[in-house]
Design a protein around this motif. Structure first.
Motif, PDB file in Angstrom:
ATOM      1  N   ARG A 258       0.828  -1.214   0.000  1.00 51.88           N
ATOM      2  CA  ARG A 258       0.000   0.000   0.000  1.00 51.88           C
ATOM      3  C   ARG A 258       0.863   1.265   0.000  1.00 51.88           C
ATOM      4  O   ARG A 258       0.359   2.358  -0.157  1.00 51.88           O
ATOM      5  N   SER A 259       2.161   1.107   0.195  1.00 55.09           N
ATOM      6  CA  SER A 259       3.053   2.259   0.165  1.00 55.09           C
ATOM      7  C   SER A 259       4.241   1.958  -0.738  1.00 55.09           C
ATOM      8  O   SER A 259       4.834   0.888  -0.671  1.00 55.09           O
ATOM      9  N   LYS A 260       4.570   2.908  -1.605  1.00 53.35           N
ATOM     10  CA  LYS A 260       5.723   2.744  -2.483  1.00 53.35           C
ATOM     11  C   LYS A 260       7.027   2.836  -1.689  1.00 53.35           C
ATOM     12  O   LYS A 260       8.048   2.309  -2.102  1.00 53.35           O
ATOM     13  N   ASP A 261       6.960   3.490  -0.553  1.00 54.52           N
ATOM     14  CA  ASP A 261       8.138   3.629   0.298  1.00 54.52           C
ATOM     15  C   ASP A 261       8.235   2.404   1.204  1.00 54.52           C
ATOM     16  O   ASP A 261       7.374   2.182   2.054  1.00 54.52           O
ATOM     17  N   LYS A 262       9.289   1.611   1.013  1.00 57.51           N
ATOM     18  CA  LYS A 262       9.443   0.383   1.796  1.00 57.51           C
ATOM     19  C   LYS A 262       9.579   0.687   3.279  1.00 57.51           C
ATOM     20  O   LYS A 262       9.052  -0.044   4.139  1.00 57.51           O
ATOM     21  N   LYS A 263      10.298   1.780   3.615  1.00 49.38           N
ATOM     22  CA  LYS A 263      10.466   2.134   5.019  1.00 49.38           C
ATOM     23  C   LYS A 263       9.132   2.436   5.676  1.00 49.38           C
ATOM     24  O   LYS A 263       8.895   2.083   6.829  1.00 49.38           O
ATOM     25  N   LYS A 264       8.262   3.127   4.934  1.00 53.99           N
ATOM     26  CA  LYS A 264       6.935   3.431   5.480  1.00 53.99           C
ATOM     27  C   LYS A 264       6.131   2.156   5.684  1.00 53.99           C
ATOM     28  O   LYS A 264       5.390   2.018   6.665  1.00 53.99           O
TER      29      LYS A 264
END
Length: 677
Positions: A258-264
């Motif tokens: 659901r997020s392109k940012d893996k950290k998020k």
């Protein structure tokens, strides 16, 4: 820097605490005379009780602990009206060790004795005697002396108040007044008989010598650690159930996609796991806030509620066997799920975690229920929260780990029939523990339908059936048709069947130490071939010391009490060990001294203790005074090794059922005795 300094000071103080004597003062009584009218008055005893301790009430059944009693030594111009009356919040519970209902007070105890004034002036002297215990030890019968006088006219009556403490003393005072403590007057010299020489040297205090060995303190309270790990194991078991395991990969994949940012995505997964912890810890705290810690502890020993606990676990077991599904109303989970979709951010993640808690209830509910029932016996305010913390951490751990290391998802075992095997196994365990709670009620009402051999027979059958189930010989509704037995199932079956066989000798009286905490007491066993008990050679200190001196043997002193629960536990679990019993029987002269022995002394003994004169009236008073004055301790059980001149050979030993420690305690004392000789 200041914080570090204060912490260092605190640690130093805590490190030094065990070096002080074991004199305990958990109860402080205040006595007060209150005039009711010209012709009536009452003496009120009000006691403040430390947390974890309780004071027993009046008129307890014979064979039980020390009852509170009112004792008059001198009375003039007055006469007693009725008996000593307890007042306040009295707790009544069934005690499995004494096999009777007992009444006691926690936090505060109040006793009232009324008397009638029959003359123009009056005088009344005496003492209140009471017994106090906690989960580890008991105090000897303790006296609260009083002396009041007054006039019959209410206008001039003397209302006197005197502060008195339990006849226990602080360690520094005990050391500073050892000369006074042993100043027994000439009329009360402790001797073997009128025709034998005095053996008062045996009573010389050895507190400093005992401390030089490094005193053994009471067993540390490990209950919180135990509760945490019990909850953690429960959470691990819940993970591998059909309600939770299949959800893990779906949930982790959702956060990562659901997020392109893996950290998020990883941060969201961590938040999800933290939300699970918050939810279950809040549940544990809610349980305590609703019922209260003391109420939970009272429920754990209440016969009616133990029957309810038993029925609850049987229902949970039937659910795990596949008879029906325990589920919360679907509209609850649907409402929370829809709310999660409408929100965003941290609230959305928290509601998703809450949805998991609701959806997985059919599998986690029985485990949580059993855990909360077990921790109720601690009486601790935060015990349920600690148990839920361990449970939630285990449950949340895979969601965060798989989010951090997504490649691990590929190696996850696929959902299958093995998860139902775990559910059914838990069902057998819940059924076995249900009998534990039924046993309490059975003892309370005297039904005698669940005596020790009946209990063990049922456990043998339960664990035997569990073994056959794991081998595939028994099927339940949700089991698949696979007839093969995996290697893990085979070893689990082996353990279960071996445990069933282990319990078989218990039908004929074998102690079965592994299940002694769950099975009914040995006194309910109808057929007992087991006989390996250790008995003291003497119950008189002076006579036992003279025997040890003539025979050149060291002495083991056992300060105990008829109402000491943990004394009986030590005798059953530790003294029956072959190594222990051999050392105690062959190498020591065992002297058992009951500090609550009510046999009156031939004549009262006057002693000075901490600047106060005290009267020893019973044999128990005498042995209690010996323990305080010579060894600086007043709690039971208390074991100390001395040579035949009364000098210590090792540090003392209190309640701790570790057999290896006890053997080392005895062996070290014996080695030190041989070195002296």
């Amino acid at each position: 820097m200041k914080k570090k300094f204060l912490l260092s000071c605190l640690l130093i103080i805590m490190a030094w605490l065990p070096s002080f004597a074991q004199i305990q003062e958990p109860v402080k009584f205040k006595t007060e005379l209150k005039t009711i009218s010209d012709t009536e008055a009452q003496i009120v005893f009000t006691g403040n009780i430390d947390a974890g301790w309780h004071v027993y009430s009046t008129d307890l059944p014979s064979g039980g602990p020390i009852s509170a009693t009112f004792n008059v030594e001198k009375i003039q111009g007055a006469e007693l009206m009725g008996k000593l009356t307890p007042q306040g919040k009295e707790i009544e519970n069934f005690d499995k060790v004494f096999e009777m209902k007992l009444r006691y007070f926690e936090n505060t105890a109040t006793f009232v004795q009324k008397f009638k004034i029959t003359d123009a002036s009056y005088q009344i002297e005496g003492y209140l005697e009471y017994g106090a215990c906690n989960d580890e030890n008991c105090l000897p019968p303790t006296e609260v002396p009083f002396s009041f006088s007054g006039k019959g006219n209410a206008a001039t009556a003397t209302v006197a108040t005197s502060e008195t403490k339990a006849e226990t003393v602080n360690q520094p005072a005990a050391e500073n007044s050892v000369a006074e403590a042993t100043a027994i007057d000439s009329a009360a010299t402790v001797a073997l008989s009128d025709n034998e020489t005095s053996v008062q040297d045996y009573w010389t205090p050895v507190i400093k010598e005992l401390n030089s060995y490094g005193e053994t303190t009471s067993q540390q309270d490990r209950s919180w650690i135990y509760i945490f790990f019990a909850g953690f194991i429960g959470g691990l078991l819940a993970l591998f159930t059909p309600c939770v395991w299949p959800i893990i990969p779906m949930t982790v994949s959702f956060f990562l996609k659901r997020s392109k940012d893996k950290k998020k995505g990883i941060r969201d997964a961590w938040t999800y796991g933290a939300s699970i912890v918050v939810i279950y810890v809040a549940l544990g705290l809610a349980i305590t806030l609703i019922f209260g810690a003391s109420a939970l502890n009272a429920l754990s020993t209440n016969a009616v509620f133990n029957i309810l606990f038993c029925l609850m676990l049987i229902i949970f077991a039937a659910s795990f066997f596949g008879a029906f599904e325990l589920t919360l109303p679907s509209k609850w989970s649907n409402a929370v799920d829809s709310k999660a979709e409408q929100t965003s951010g941290l609230l959305s993640i928290f509601l998703m975690a809450f949805t998991l808690s609701l959806v997985s209830f059919s599998c986690t509910g029985p485990i949580i229920g059993f855990l909360l029932v077990e921790v109720s016996t601690t009486g601790s305010v935060i015990a349920p929260a600690i148990g839920m913390l361990g449970f939630a951490i285990a449950l949340a751990l895979p969601f965060t780990l798989f989010a951090m290391f997504p490649s691990w998802l590929k190696s996850m075992p696929k959902s299958g029939g093995w998860m139902n095997v775990i559910k059914v196994t838990l069902g057998f365990l819940e059924l076995a523990f249900a009998l534990k709670f039924l046993s309490v009620a059975d003892l309370a009402y005297g039904w005698r339908i669940l005596d020790r051999e009946t209990f063990l027979a049922l456990w043998i059958v339960i664990f035997g059936l569990l073994g056959f189930y794991l081998l595939g010989k028994i099927k339940f509704p949700h089991d698949d048709d696979d007839n093969t037995t995996s290697v893990p199932r085979f070893f689990m079956a082996l353990i279960s069947l071996a445990f069933a066989v282990y319990m078989v000798p218990g039908l004929w009286g074998a102690p079965l130490k592994a299940v002694s905490a769950f099975a009914p007491p040995m006194t309910t066993q109808d057929f007992n071939l087991y006989n390996n008990e250790v008995h003291a050679k003497f119950d008189d200190y002076d006579a036992g010391m003279e025997y040890a001196k003539r025979n050149g043997k060291p002495v083991m002193l056992d300060f105990t009490g008829y109402g000491c629960v943990n004394c009986r536990k030590m005798e059953a679990a530790v003294w029956t060990d072959p190594k222990v019993s051999k050392l105690m029987t062959d190498d020591y002269v065992l002297i058992t001294l009951y500090v609550d022995n009510k046999e009156p002394l031939p004549e009262h003994i006057k002693v000075m203790e901490n600047g106060k004169e005290r009267t020893l009236r019973t044999v128990g008073d005498k042995w209690s005074y010996l323990q305080r004055s010579k060894f600086g301790a007043n709690a039971q059980p208390f074991y100390v090794l001395i040579d035949n001149e009364g000098k210590p050979l090792n540090k003392s030993y209190s309640y701790d059922e570790d057999i290896d420690k006890y053997v080392d305690f005895l062996q070290t004392g014996l080695d030190n005795y041989k070195k002296e000789k």
